[in-house]
Scaffold this active site. Structure first.
Site, PDB file in Angstrom:
ATOM      1  N   TYR A 171       0.968  -1.123  -0.055  1.00  0.00           N
ATOM      2  CA  TYR A 171      -0.055   0.239  -0.058  1.00  0.00           C
ATOM      3  C   TYR A 171       0.852   1.316  -0.162  1.00  0.00           C
ATOM      4  O   TYR A 171       1.897   1.232   0.585  1.00  0.00           O
ATOM      5  CB  TYR A 171      -0.834   0.063   1.417  1.00  0.00           C
ATOM      6  CG  TYR A 171      -1.466   1.344   1.471  1.00  0.00           C
ATOM      7  CD1 TYR A 171      -2.940   1.407   0.802  1.00  0.00           C
ATOM      8  CD2 TYR A 171      -0.939   2.286   2.176  1.00  0.00           C
ATOM      9  CE1 TYR A 171      -3.503   2.596   1.039  1.00  0.00           C
ATOM     10  CE2 TYR A 171      -1.669   3.601   2.059  1.00  0.00           C
ATOM     11  CZ  TYR A 171      -3.168   3.741   1.707  1.00  0.00           C
ATOM     12  OH  TYR A 171      -3.731   4.971   1.806  1.00  0.00           O
ATOM     13  N   GLU A 214      -3.426   7.484  -3.960  1.00  0.00           N
ATOM     14  CA  GLU A 214      -3.654   6.405  -3.130  1.00  0.00           C
ATOM     15  C   GLU A 214      -3.567   5.287  -4.174  1.00  0.00           C
ATOM     16  O   GLU A 214      -4.089   4.913  -5.038  1.00  0.00           O
ATOM     17  CB  GLU A 214      -4.852   6.133  -2.403  1.00  0.00           C
ATOM     18  CG  GLU A 214      -4.909   4.910  -1.486  1.00  0.00           C
ATOM     19  CD  GLU A 214      -6.137   4.835  -0.489  1.00  0.00           C
ATOM     20  OE1 GLU A 214      -7.186   4.893  -1.308  1.00  0.00           O
ATOM     21  OE2 GLU A 214      -6.236   4.752   0.550  1.00  0.00           O
TER      22      GLU A 214
END
Ligand code: GDP
Ligand code: MN
Length: 396
Positions: A118, A206
């Site tokens: 991530y 993101e």
């Protein structure tokens, strides 16, 4: 301004960030053509068909599917385009899918295991600095990671005077447990990603997951990109990326008439001048036991036309049970606003929800008189608390 995955990836790629390659398609035929082209360009035999909507969690909702041949590309694209995709981030009705991204399969087998990470870039409002947030727990919901294993989320802050330094990128690659060529790839990826964030004037990147392929390439499989609206004037080429089909239709309309409007879940419509007063008014409504239906800042020129436009916008929301108008007359005179409210009310004819008007500031007394003598079903208030009490009364 939020972007689709395919648009976000194009921006990343334009700054040298490696991405999972793909081509956007509006229908099943285009999807097949896109798949063929990708096979030519990348050699991939398998493709992923990815719904393009402004919501995450598409995989969980059935909006990301693997196609192992062209027949499957056609079938899956046909199924996904036109569906109302429900994910943990959409409403129960879901979001209509208008297009898919046909992407190369990057989870192919090879010398090492694939790994998902991530990574996001955003502003830390506490320190006023950009930061890179990253985790070994990619591909999952980051909120769940934050709740269950917060020690697996790392942050790296960037000093604005010098920008992201190479040692920081190396630290990130190290913390993600990488070595060898994957380590080098990751440092390059992080440096390029940060440059892209700054140069595109984004407020959020993101990337979940960032993928380490089985041959140690590092690339962005997903991309959530939010461009700072206030910087759009510097990026004329990004303006066209807006997809208003993804936006709240009332908010789009409000923007067109120049009103600062945000749709909310409650039942009390608010019309206020100034963002700070609007926030205060929303708090007040909450305290009075109501729930704001919107944030609406009509700005400094609250004349009749503007008040009417604002009324119309507020009343488009069927949940609205009362409207609170809270205007501070500084530059704009209260009697002007009062007249605006009265004119708009008369013009619109059939406003059926009670309206509470609080006008304070220049000529407030004249304004109150105007409202009280207008013969309309409008309640006037002078004090903040009085306005709140009246909202409570009409909702009871
Ligand atoms: P999201 O669910 O909206 O976050 O969409 P993502 O773009 O993150 O995709 C969801 C999931 O699909 C990823 O976490 C991967 O597990 C899977 N996925 C994405 N690309 C590929 C691919 O090329 N091959 C395979 N086998 N799976 C993929
Ligand atoms: Mn994702």
């Amino acid at each position: 301004m939020n972007l689709h995955e395919y648009q976000g990836k194009e921006i990343l790629s334009s700054f040298g960030v490696r991405i999972q390659r793909g081509i956007v398609a509006q229908n099943a035929q285009e999807a097949v053509a896109a798949a063929k082209q990708l096979t030519e360009e990348t050699g991939t035999g398998w493709h992923v068909i990815k719904a393009q909507v402004h919501a995450g969690g598409r995989g969980k909702g059935g909006g990301v599917k693997l196609a192992k041949n062209l027949q499957e590309v056609e079938t899956l694209a046909g199924q996904i385009i036109g569906m109302d995709l429900v994910t943990p981030q959409t409403s129960a009705e879901g979001k209509r899918v208008h297009q898919v991204l046909v992407a190369e399969d990057v989870y192919y087998p090879g010398d090492s295991e694939t790994e998902e990470y991530y990574m996001s870039v955003l502003l830390n409002r506490g320190t006023g600095r950009n930061m890179i947030m990253y985790s070994t727990e990619g591909g999952m919901d980051i909120e769940t990671v934050a709740e269950e294993t917060p020690h697996l989320i790392f942050t790296e802050e960037v000093d604005p005077a010098v920008g992201l330094l190479p040692f920081q990128a190396r630290k990130i690659a190290f913390n993600l447990g990488l070595s060898g060529s994957a380590f080098k790839e990751m440092t390059k990826f992080v440096m390029a990603l940060y440059t892209a964030y700054v140069k595109s004037d984004s407020s959020l990147f993101e990337i979940n997951p960032v993928l380490k392929t089985s041959d140690d390439k590092i690339l962005a499989v997903d991309a959530k990109v939010t461009i700072d609206d206030n910087a759009l004037y510097r990026h004329k080429d990004y303006v066209d990326l807006r997809d208003i089909r993804e936006e709240n239709p009332i908010e789009v309309e409000a923007k067109e008439v120049g009103l600062n409007y945000v749709d909310l879940d409650g039942n009390v419509g608010c019309m206020v001048n100034g963002a700070g007063l609007a926030m205060g008014t929303m708090d007040l409504i909450k305290q009075a036991g109501g729930d704001p239906a919107n944030f609406l800042d009509v700005g400094g020129t609250a004349d009749a036309a503007r008040v009417e436009a604002a009324f119309k916008i507020i009343l488009k929301d069927p949940a609205v049970k009362a409207i609170l108008i809270n205007i501070f007359g500084g530059i704009v005179r209260c009697d002007r606003v009062a007249q605006g409210v009265i004119d708009a009310y008369k013009n619109m004819g059939n406003i059926e929800v009670p309206i509470i008007v609080r006008l304070q500031g220049t000529n407030a007394d004249v304004a109150k008189e105007l409202i009280d003598n207008s013969g309309l079903d409008v309640l006037s208030a002078t004090e903040f608390q009085e306005a709140a009490d009246k909202v409570q009364e009409v909702l009871a």
